[in-house]
Enzyme design. Structure first.
Site, PDB file in Angstrom:
ATOM      1  N   SER A 231      -7.843  40.732 -17.752  1.00  0.00           N
ATOM      2  CA  SER A 231      -8.421  40.146 -18.957  1.00  0.00           C
ATOM      3  C   SER A 231      -9.416  41.103 -19.579  1.00  0.00           C
ATOM      4  O   SER A 231     -10.044  41.901 -18.878  1.00  0.00           O
ATOM      5  CB  SER A 231      -9.145  38.839 -18.609  1.00  0.00           C
ATOM      6  N   ASP A 232      -9.532  41.063 -20.912  1.00  0.00           N
ATOM      7  CA  ASP A 232     -10.708  41.691 -21.495  1.00  0.00           C
ATOM      8  C   ASP A 232     -11.911  40.951 -20.928  1.00  0.00           C
ATOM      9  O   ASP A 232     -11.801  39.793 -20.503  1.00  0.00           O
ATOM     10  CB  ASP A 232     -10.676  41.604 -23.022  1.00  0.00           C
ATOM     11  N   TRP A 233     -13.049  41.603 -20.913  1.00  0.00           N
ATOM     12  CA  TRP A 233     -14.210  41.051 -20.217  1.00  0.00           C
ATOM     13  C   TRP A 233     -14.654  39.725 -20.859  1.00  0.00           C
ATOM     14  O   TRP A 233     -15.125  39.695 -21.988  1.00  0.00           O
ATOM     15  CB  TRP A 233     -15.339  42.073 -20.216  1.00  0.00           C
ATOM     16  N   ALA A 235     -12.438  37.166 -21.357  1.00  0.00           N
ATOM     17  CA  ALA A 235     -11.352  36.645 -22.188  1.00  0.00           C
ATOM     18  C   ALA A 235     -10.592  35.487 -21.557  1.00  0.00           C
ATOM     19  O   ALA A 235      -9.566  35.074 -22.082  1.00  0.00           O
ATOM     20  CB  ALA A 235     -10.365  37.768 -22.518  1.00  0.00           C
TER      21      ALA A 235
END
Length: 759
Positions: A231-233, A235
């Site tokens: 995941s993006d941080w 997300a």
């Protein structure tokens, strides 16, 4: 470690340990399991250098990271159009990762530059998916050749900063496939990144991180991705559905909260434990791929890498204007360097990719360091302080006087940090007005004015007609000053080309009416007509087109040839062209190949980039450049079959100087062999039948035997119905209307025609 060994490890893990492997240990570390010999590894931001943080970690670059080397940002690197250069930069950063014990860097970022307003465009590569994917694949190959992973980001359709964590990109299937997915597809297939990072946003109302279609069906099953999705941080919206969709690793740590949800879901039967096992297998596979190939002897040689960064930036700089060959500057000239960026260059963007550079080399420092090479007399005036975008009249007056007394004035201008950054989008294309005013004032007293731009995205240039030259340095990394000076004085011949269009006005941009509008939905109404695809279709004048860039030498093109003029969509086409350096100095040229479909009923761009190569040539030297085109070079995404389709027809193979300037072209004919046979019905229009040679033959034979039809055709020669009118009406007439308009035509006869057509 083999898959079997990894699976054996997983079989020894408790459910809680397996769920824990699916999230980070902290901000930058993955979890380990000490009792089983599973190590904890570190990741860090790194599209153009290491942002390694140990204490007080954050995602936006607020807290300081280790001293590192800042390389040219994505906007600059892509403008090199040099895949070997991108690979070299990746190799260098990969070596730094080994020295700093970083298992994976978070990059490259290949989101499409849908609008020049996107605050993060400086980190992205291009408005063109082919250019972005080719450059990204080369960078990935370079990093991973050092046994360090990359994380291709931000998957998918993350093209604005406004409400990026909740916004829905509302985009149709064809546009998604041809533009926004294609940038990732080529990078995945050709670069084979170890990891892919999913974006925050939603697509058509559903979070990317919870959409199996993107994370599993397309990314894994269709494109063959075999690493883990992270995941993006921050997300993660709903952890269990995300895990089921294919989001293997959550970053950063959730403090165990989402791990507990995974355990609970397995225990209550709503989540299969095999899904957790599969995610662990993917994560462990990458962990051991790094740790088992750890280079303990790797050294982070910052001085050497600084030199590498300078060499890379030299290839990225784009010469936009050079009236009366004012550049290169004479090495013994009296030159005024004006503008704060000559002393303190803006060389990188703000946010998660911000590097704590151990050294920054400005143009002023570079000139002093090269006094023997450049004996020019260089004077400096700050000219402006754009922190508040207000004119300082004393600084301005000093700069004007400095320019008046010089042989040439070089103004170092561009966008300050406050104008573009991760986290928010720009609202206009303008540079600070204090800079524009200064340029205008200096043009009043100096005939030879050169503007050097430090910016991460296109800017308006109201002074363009008044200056002699414009040098686009972009955000060129910590050694940008050295590279710029070497280009200005002709030690290096500029060879960069724009990987994005510079429009004349914001109002001219394809998504002007919708970009940044709406609270939670971004409407991609421009469809596939992004960047140059739009401007060429509209025959619109722009400031500088995609692919544009000048040189200090000249090149000529000749001998365009193809190995066949007729081919099927299963065959490859070989294209060759000769390029000669007809000038008097060494230089590099970017050969650009575009494909232009002809007479296509489906709305398609005028031309699309399908190949590029950068070559070096001595004066008088000629080289032959060869491209190989497969079906995808001619295809568009067909929503009827939900697949790629190269329609039968004529296509022009064009060698271009840029997206608007065609140098050579030749036509080929492609025959489609893959599209399912069309089933004709009573509602099929006559125009569709006329376009099918076999159908046309059958229809002609059967209609030719109808005496009433012949009489009708003869009657149409009168004043009321012209042949042109009859032809137009027939084009869009459904087959069933033959019963109404052709005397003697019966339903039974129509059924016989349909039977013959579909036989």
């Amino acid at each position: 470690m083999t898959k079997e060994a990894i699976r054996d490890l997983i079989s020894q893990m408790t459910l809680e340990e397996k769920a824990g492997m699916c999230s980070g240990a902290d901000f930058w570390h993955l979890k380990g399991v000490e009792r089983l010999g599973i190590p904890s590894v570190m990741v860090c931001d790194g599209p153009h250098g290491l942002r390694k943080q140990d204490d007080a970690a954050d995602h936006l670059g607020i807290n300081e990271s280790i001293k590192a080397v800042c390389f040219p940002a994505g906007c600059a690197l892509a403008s090199s159009f040099d895949k070997e250069l991108a690979k070299k930069m990746g190799e260098t950063i990969g070596g730094e990762c080994q020295a700093e014990d970083i298992s994976t860097i978070l990059g490259p970022a290949v989101n499409i530059k849908r609008s020049p307003l996107c605050g993060r465009n400086f980190e992205y590569y291009s408005e063109d998916p082919y250019a972005a994917s080719e450059m990204a694949a080369a960078f990935i190959q370079g990093v991973q050749s050092r046994n360090v992973g990359t994380s291709l980001k931000h998957f998918l359709a993350n093209n604005q900063e406004k409400r990026r964590m909740t916004n829905s990109s509302d985009v149709d299937e064809r546009t998604l496939r041809e533009i926004y997915m294609a940038a990732f597809e080529g990078a995945v297939k050709n670069g084979k990144p170890w990891t892919v990072m999913n974006s925050y946003n939603r697509i058509n109302g559903k979070y990317v991180g919870e959409t199996r279609e993107y994370l599993t069906d397309v990314l894994r099953d269709e494109w063959g991705f075999d690493g883990y999705v992270v995941s993006d941080w921050g997300a993660v919206n709903d952890r269990v559905p995300a895990l089921e969709a294919g989001m293997d690793l959550e970053m950063p740590s959730s403090g165990g909260q989402n791990d507990a949800l995974i355990v609970q879901a397995v225990k209550n039967g709503s989540l299969s434990e095999s899904v957790v096992d599969q995610a662990c297998e993917r994560i462990l596979g990458i962990i051991f791929r790094y740790t088992e190939n750890r280079d303990e002897k790797a050294v982070f040689d910052k001085e050497k890498d600084h030199d590498t960064a300078a060499g890379i930036e030299e290839e990225c700089i784009v010469l936009l204007k050079n009236e009366n060959s004012v550049l290169p500057l004479k090495k013994d000239a009296k030159v005024a360097f004006i503008g704060k960026y000559a002393e303190a260059p803006r060389y990188q963007g703000g946010g998660s990719s911000h590097i704590n550079s151990w050294k920054v080399e400005s143009a002023l420092e570079a000139v002093k360091a090269y006094e023997k090479e450049f004996p020019a007399s260089v004077v400096y005036a700050k000219g402006f302080d754009d922190a508040a975008d207000q004119t300082d009249e004393a600084l301005e007056a000093e700069a004007v006087q400095c320019a008046r007394d010089a042989d040439a004035a070089v103004i170092f201008a561009g966008l300050p940090d406050s104008f573009e950054s991760e986290g928010y989008d720009r609202s206009h294309l303008d540079m600070p007005q204090c800079q524009n005013r200064l340029i205008e004032k200096i043009c009043e007293v100096q005939a030879n004015v050169i503007v050097v731009l430090h910016n991460g995205s296109p800017v308006a240039m109201p002074w363009l007609d008044k200056v002699s030259a414009v040098v686009e340095a972009y955000l060129g990394g910590q050694a940008v000053g050295r590279a710029v000076v070497r280009v200005l004085f002709g030690v290096v011949n500029p060879s960069g080309r724009l990987s994005e269009t510079f429009p004349k006005r914001l109002e001219d941009t394809p998504c002007y009416l919708t970009y940044g509008k709406g609270k939670d939905h971004a409407e991609y109404r421009e469809g596939v007509f992004v960047g140059y695809r739009y401007y060429t279709a509209k025959e619109m004048d722009v400031l500088f087109p995609f692919g544009y860039g000048l040189s200090y030498t000249d090149f000529s093109y000749s001998g365009l040839s193809v190995d066949r003029t007729d081919l099927t969509d299963t065959e490859e086409l070989q294209v060759s062209v000769d390029v000669e350096n007809t000038g008097d100095r060494y230089g590099k040229e970017v050969i650009q190949l575009y494909v232009a479909p002809q007479g296509c009923e489906t709305p398609r761009p005028v031309r699309e980039l399908k190949g590029f190569e950068k070559i070096s040539l001595e004066p008088g030297e000629k080289k032959t450049v060869t491209f190989t085109l497969d079906e995808r070079a001619f295809a568009h995404w067909d929503t009827e079959i939900h697949g790629w389709s190269a329609k039968s027809g004529s296509y022009l193979i064009q060698i271009c100087k840029n997206a608007q300037d065609v140098l050579l072209e030749t036509a080929v004919h492609v025959k489609n062999t893959k599209r399912p046979k069309v089933k004709y019905t009573a509602n099929t229009c006559m125009g569709e039948l006329f376009a099918d040679p076999k159908a046309q033959q059958i229809l002609g034979q059967m209609m030719g035997n109808n005496e009433q039809a012949k009489e009708m055709q003869e009657a149409s020669q009168g004043d009321a119905i012209s042949p042109e009118m009859l032809a137009a009406m027939m084009q869009d007439m459904p087959l069933r209307q033959l019963v109404s308009f052709v005397p003697g035509m019966t339903r039974e006869a129509l059924d016989q025609i349909l039977h013959a057509l579909n036989a």
